[in-house]
Design a protein around this motif. Sequence first.
Motif, PDB file in Angstrom:
ATOM      1  N   PRO A  88       0.821  -1.231   0.000  1.00  0.00           N
ATOM      2  CA  PRO A  88       0.000   0.000   0.000  1.00  0.00           C
ATOM      3  C   PRO A  88       0.847   1.270   0.000  1.00  0.00           C
ATOM      4  CG  PRO A  88      -0.773  -1.551   1.668  1.00  0.00           C
ATOM      5  CD  PRO A  88       0.537  -2.090   1.162  1.00  0.00           C
ATOM      6  N   SER A  89       2.055   1.199   0.538  1.00  0.00           N
ATOM      7  CA  SER A  89       2.889   2.409   0.639  1.00  0.00           C
ATOM      8  C   SER A  89       3.620   2.738  -0.653  1.00  0.00           C
ATOM      9  CB  SER A  89       3.932   2.233   1.749  1.00  0.00           C
ATOM     10  OG  SER A  89       3.299   1.971   2.959  1.00  0.00           O
ATOM     11  N   LEU A  90       3.574   1.840  -1.636  1.00  0.00           N
ATOM     12  CA  LEU A  90       4.337   2.109  -2.862  1.00  0.00           C
ATOM     13  C   LEU A  90       3.778   3.299  -3.643  1.00  0.00           C
ATOM     14  CD1 LEU A  90       5.173  -1.499  -4.086  1.00  0.00           C
ATOM     15  CD2 LEU A  90       6.602   0.082  -2.773  1.00  0.00           C
ATOM     16  N   ILE A  91       2.470   3.530  -3.502  1.00  0.00           N
ATOM     17  CA  ILE A  91       1.862   4.700  -4.141  1.00  0.00           C
ATOM     18  C   ILE A  91       2.490   5.967  -3.567  1.00  0.00           C
ATOM     19  CG2 ILE A  91      -0.271   6.070  -4.014  1.00  0.00           C
ATOM     20  CD1 ILE A  91      -1.801   3.503  -4.587  1.00  0.00           C
ATOM     21  N   MET A  92       2.632   5.988  -2.236  1.00  0.00           N
ATOM     22  CA  MET A  92       3.242   7.160  -1.588  1.00  0.00           C
ATOM     23  C   MET A  92       4.699   7.265  -1.984  1.00  0.00           C
ATOM     24  SD  MET A  92       1.797   6.822   2.271  1.00  0.00           S
ATOM     25  CE  MET A  92       0.385   5.799   2.558  1.00  0.00           C
ATOM     26  N   LEU A  93       5.372   6.136  -2.005  1.00  0.00           N
ATOM     27  CA  LEU A  93       6.805   6.123  -2.334  1.00  0.00           C
ATOM     28  C   LEU A  93       7.059   6.724  -3.710  1.00  0.00           C
ATOM     29  CD1 LEU A  93       9.325   3.294  -1.785  1.00  0.00           C
ATOM     30  CD2 LEU A  93       9.006   4.132  -4.072  1.00  0.00           C
ATOM     31  N   ALA A  94       6.308   6.247  -4.700  1.00  0.00           N
ATOM     32  CA  ALA A  94       6.564   6.692  -6.079  1.00  0.00           C
ATOM     33  C   ALA A  94       6.231   8.175  -6.232  1.00  0.00           C
ATOM     34  CB  ALA A  94       5.741   5.850  -7.050  1.00  0.00           C
ATOM     35  N   SER A  95       5.084   8.595  -5.677  1.00  0.00           N
ATOM     36  CA  SER A  95       4.723  10.000  -5.878  1.00  0.00           C
ATOM     37  C   SER A  95       5.656  10.936  -5.113  1.00  0.00           C
ATOM     38  CB  SER A  95       3.253  10.270  -5.556  1.00  0.00           C
ATOM     39  OG  SER A  95       2.875   9.654  -4.374  1.00  0.00           O
ATOM     40  N   LEU A  96       6.077  10.523  -3.926  1.00  0.00           N
ATOM     41  CA  LEU A  96       7.014  11.367  -3.172  1.00  0.00           C
ATOM     42  C   LEU A  96       8.377  11.462  -3.857  1.00  0.00           C
ATOM     43  CD1 LEU A  96       6.865  10.738   0.669  1.00  0.00           C
ATOM     44  CD2 LEU A  96       6.534  12.860  -0.615  1.00  0.00           C
ATOM     45  N   GLU A 187      16.118   9.149  -5.154  1.00  0.00           N
ATOM     46  CA  GLU A 187      14.995   9.346  -4.216  1.00  0.00           C
ATOM     47  C   GLU A 187      14.179   8.066  -4.064  1.00  0.00           C
ATOM     48  OE1 GLU A 187      14.555  11.716  -2.225  1.00  0.00           O
ATOM     49  OE2 GLU A 187      15.758  13.335  -3.072  1.00  0.00           O
ATOM     50  N   LEU A 188      13.981   7.353  -5.169  1.00  0.00           N
ATOM     51  CA  LEU A 188      13.230   6.089  -5.080  1.00  0.00           C
ATOM     52  C   LEU A 188      13.939   5.127  -4.134  1.00  0.00           C
ATOM     53  CD1 LEU A 188      12.266   5.575  -8.850  1.00  0.00           C
ATOM     54  CD2 LEU A 188      10.633   5.672  -6.956  1.00  0.00           C
ATOM     55  N   GLU A 189      15.261   5.046  -4.271  1.00  0.00           N
ATOM     56  CA  GLU A 189      16.000   4.099  -3.417  1.00  0.00           C
ATOM     57  C   GLU A 189      15.962   4.545  -1.955  1.00  0.00           C
ATOM     58  OE1 GLU A 189      19.466   1.743  -4.674  1.00  0.00           O
ATOM     59  OE2 GLU A 189      20.530   2.866  -3.125  1.00  0.00           O
ATOM     60  N   SER A 190      16.172   5.832  -1.718  1.00  0.00           N
ATOM     61  CA  SER A 190      16.232   6.238  -0.308  1.00  0.00           C
ATOM     62  C   SER A 190      14.867   6.076   0.365  1.00  0.00           C
ATOM     63  CB  SER A 190      16.845   7.628  -0.164  1.00  0.00           C
ATOM     64  OG  SER A 190      15.880   8.591  -0.033  1.00  0.00           O
ATOM     65  N   LEU A 191      13.775   6.344  -0.352  1.00  0.00           N
ATOM     66  CA  LEU A 191      12.444   6.153   0.243  1.00  0.00           C
ATOM     67  C   LEU A 191      12.124   4.667   0.406  1.00  0.00           C
ATOM     68  CD1 LEU A 191      10.585   8.985  -1.681  1.00  0.00           C
ATOM     69  CD2 LEU A 191      10.905   8.874   0.788  1.00  0.00           C
ATOM     70  N   TYR A 192      12.567   3.856  -0.525  1.00  0.00           N
ATOM     71  CA  TYR A 192      12.323   2.406  -0.429  1.00  0.00           C
ATOM     72  C   TYR A 192      13.077   1.828   0.776  1.00  0.00           C
ATOM     73  CZ  TYR A 192      11.704  -2.424  -2.102  1.00  0.00           C
ATOM     74  OH  TYR A 192      11.367  -3.759  -2.212  1.00  0.00           O
ATOM     75  N   LEU A 193      14.319   2.274   0.961  1.00  0.00           N
ATOM     76  CA  LEU A 193      15.095   1.785   2.111  1.00  0.00           C
ATOM     77  C   LEU A 193      14.446   2.239   3.421  1.00  0.00           C
ATOM     78  CD1 LEU A 193      18.738   2.297   0.774  1.00  0.00           C
ATOM     79  CD2 LEU A 193      17.545   0.126   1.169  1.00  0.00           C
ATOM     80  N   LEU A 194      13.913   3.459   3.409  1.00  0.00           N
ATOM     81  CA  LEU A 194      13.214   3.959   4.602  1.00  0.00           C
ATOM     82  C   LEU A 194      12.002   3.068   4.916  1.00  0.00           C
ATOM     83  CD1 LEU A 194      12.873   6.334   6.675  1.00  0.00           C
ATOM     84  CD2 LEU A 194      11.436   7.440   4.965  1.00  0.00           C
ATOM     85  N   LEU A 195      11.272   2.738   3.874  1.00  0.00           N
ATOM     86  CA  LEU A 195      10.089   1.885   4.031  1.00  0.00           C
ATOM     87  C   LEU A 195      10.477   0.504   4.565  1.00  0.00           C
ATOM     88  CD1 LEU A 195       7.103   2.337   3.334  1.00  0.00           C
ATOM     89  CD2 LEU A 195       7.550   1.253   1.126  1.00  0.00           C
ATOM     90  N   LEU A 196      11.529  -0.057   3.996  1.00  0.00           N
ATOM     91  CA  LEU A 196      11.964  -1.407   4.415  1.00  0.00           C
ATOM     92  C   LEU A 196      12.433  -1.407   5.868  1.00  0.00           C
ATOM     93  CD1 LEU A 196      13.946  -2.750   1.302  1.00  0.00           C
ATOM     94  CD2 LEU A 196      11.565  -3.140   1.935  1.00  0.00           C
ATOM     95  N   SER A 197      12.931  -0.249   6.326  1.00  0.00           N
ATOM     96  CA  SER A 197      13.415  -0.208   7.710  1.00  0.00           C
ATOM     97  C   SER A 197      12.293   0.189   8.675  1.00  0.00           C
ATOM     98  CB  SER A 197      14.601   0.755   7.843  1.00  0.00           C
ATOM     99  OG  SER A 197      14.135   2.072   7.619  1.00  0.00           O
TER     100      SER A 197
END
Length: 259
Positions: A88-96, A187-197
């Motif tokens: 569900p958070s991938l929508i936020m991740l991509a747009s951010l 930005e995609l990577e840094s937000l994805y890593l944030l999400l994974l953590s």
Amino acid sequence: MAKDSLSADTIKRGLETRFIGQRVLYHPSVTSTMEIARREARQGAAEGTLVVAGEQTVGRGRSKHVWLTPEGNIALSLILHPGLSCLPSLIMLASLAVARSIERVTGLSPQVKWPNDILINGKKVCGILIESDVQGSTVNYTIIGIGINVNLKPADFAEIREIATSLSYELGQEVSYLSMLRCLLTELESLYLLLLSGGSLYEEWRAKLVTLGKKVRVISGDTVQEGIAEEVTRDGGLLLRRPDGEFTRIVAGETSSID
Ligand code: BTN
């Protein structure tokens, strides 16, 4: 940038990510990056594999819309292997990630129309398409497709000129395709890593939403609902207050303002 000077190598050069974009499949002209990415994902492509097109001939938008990608504009599909709870958070991740990279590269102030259209001065500059292959509780793969109008001249395209904009149009000058692409991948990577953590993207995403408080029409598949967009939930859903005062939660759809 001229089509023939783009390549997987030029995209990867100077890219400071750990895995996103470390494998790039570049196609000067392709039907849709989503098709290539799906084929790659089914063959077990590694997390972070990126499909980039110089131009798309049959770019796909949401709700069976066509997405125009002439040369000079970003069209990419990114393959990820997230856990089910991240979906569900991938929508936020991509747009951010798109909003942050536009801010950093151009200084413009993009906003998000729920769930994940990126607007500048009320017009659409980016569209995002997310597809996941899920079996039970296993996510086989997710593909995030992103199209950004970087150097598009809206006036050249009658079908979108009233509703779309581009970075170069808003800035009044050409924008570096590679700077934009590299910043987006970072930005995609840094937000994805944030999400994974275990981090949350909710507050920053919510702060960029233009939709809240507006009277909207939401189309989800065959269902059309109208009401006030009161709030978004932490998993990205929209809480709509209908004319009868009841609240309904919508997980996906296309919103348009009816003020
Ligand atoms: C939308 O309708 O807003 C979503 C548009 C998504 C367009 C991107 S461009 C890269 C990728 N390939 C496609 O065919 N579509 C997505």
